[in-house]
Scaffold this motif. Structure first.
Motif, short mmCIF file in Angstrom:
data_model
loop_
_atom_site.label_atom_id
_atom_site.label_comp_id
_atom_site.label_asym_id
_atom_site.label_seq_id
_atom_site.Cartn_x
_atom_site.Cartn_y
_atom_site.Cartn_z
N SER A 1 0.81 -1.21 0.00
CA SER A 1 0.00 0.00 0.00
C SER A 1 0.85 1.28 0.00
N ILE A 2 2.16 1.15 0.08
CA ILE A 2 3.03 2.32 0.16
C ILE A 2 3.21 2.93 -1.23
N ARG A 3 2.99 4.24 -1.33
CA ARG A 3 3.12 4.98 -2.59
C ARG A 3 4.01 6.19 -2.35
N ALA A 4 4.66 6.65 -3.39
CA ALA A 4 5.48 7.86 -3.30
C ALA A 4 5.28 8.66 -4.58
N ALA A 5 5.31 9.97 -4.46
CA ALA A 5 5.22 10.87 -5.61
C ALA A 5 6.39 11.84 -5.56
N VAL A 6 6.97 12.11 -6.70
CA VAL A 6 8.13 12.99 -6.80
C VAL A 6 7.88 14.00 -7.91
N SER A 7 8.26 15.24 -7.67
CA SER A 7 8.16 16.23 -8.74
C SER A 7 9.55 16.84 -8.96
N GLY A 8 9.89 17.05 -10.21
CA GLY A 8 11.17 17.66 -10.54
C GLY A 8 12.36 16.72 -10.41
N GLY A 9 12.11 15.43 -10.38
CA GLY A 9 13.20 14.46 -10.23
C GLY A 9 12.71 13.08 -10.60
N GLU A 10 13.51 12.09 -10.28
CA GLU A 10 13.18 10.71 -10.61
C GLU A 10 13.32 9.84 -9.37
N LEU A 11 12.28 9.09 -9.06
CA LEU A 11 12.30 8.13 -7.97
C LEU A 11 12.83 6.82 -8.53
#
Length: 67
Positions: free
Chosen positions: A53-63
């Motif tokens: 269920s773990i999610r991550a969002a990134v802006s201006g970069g790369e996960l």
């Protein structure tokens, strides 16, 4: 090109909670400015968290990955 790896411990405050009959959805928000390749460590989650269920969002970069 040399990779930069710096560990950045980040506080992720609870920003929203939705309660269901059999579970809860808890959203945490953290902001950090990074340069180069940087490892970010978020606070540990309780053992009761469903890893899928773990999610991550990134802006201006790369996960690249979540451990």
């Amino acid at each position: 090109m040399t990779s930069i790896l710096v560990a950045a411990a980040v506080h992720a405050a609870v920003s929203q909670v939705t309660i269901y009959g059999d579970r809860a959805r808890i959203e945490r928000t953290a902001g950090v400015q990074l340069e180069g390749h940087t490892r970010v460590e978020l606070p540990l989650l309780p053992d009761s968290v469903d890893p899928s269920s773990i999610r991550a969002a990134v802006s201006g970069g790369e996960l690249q990955r979540i451990d």
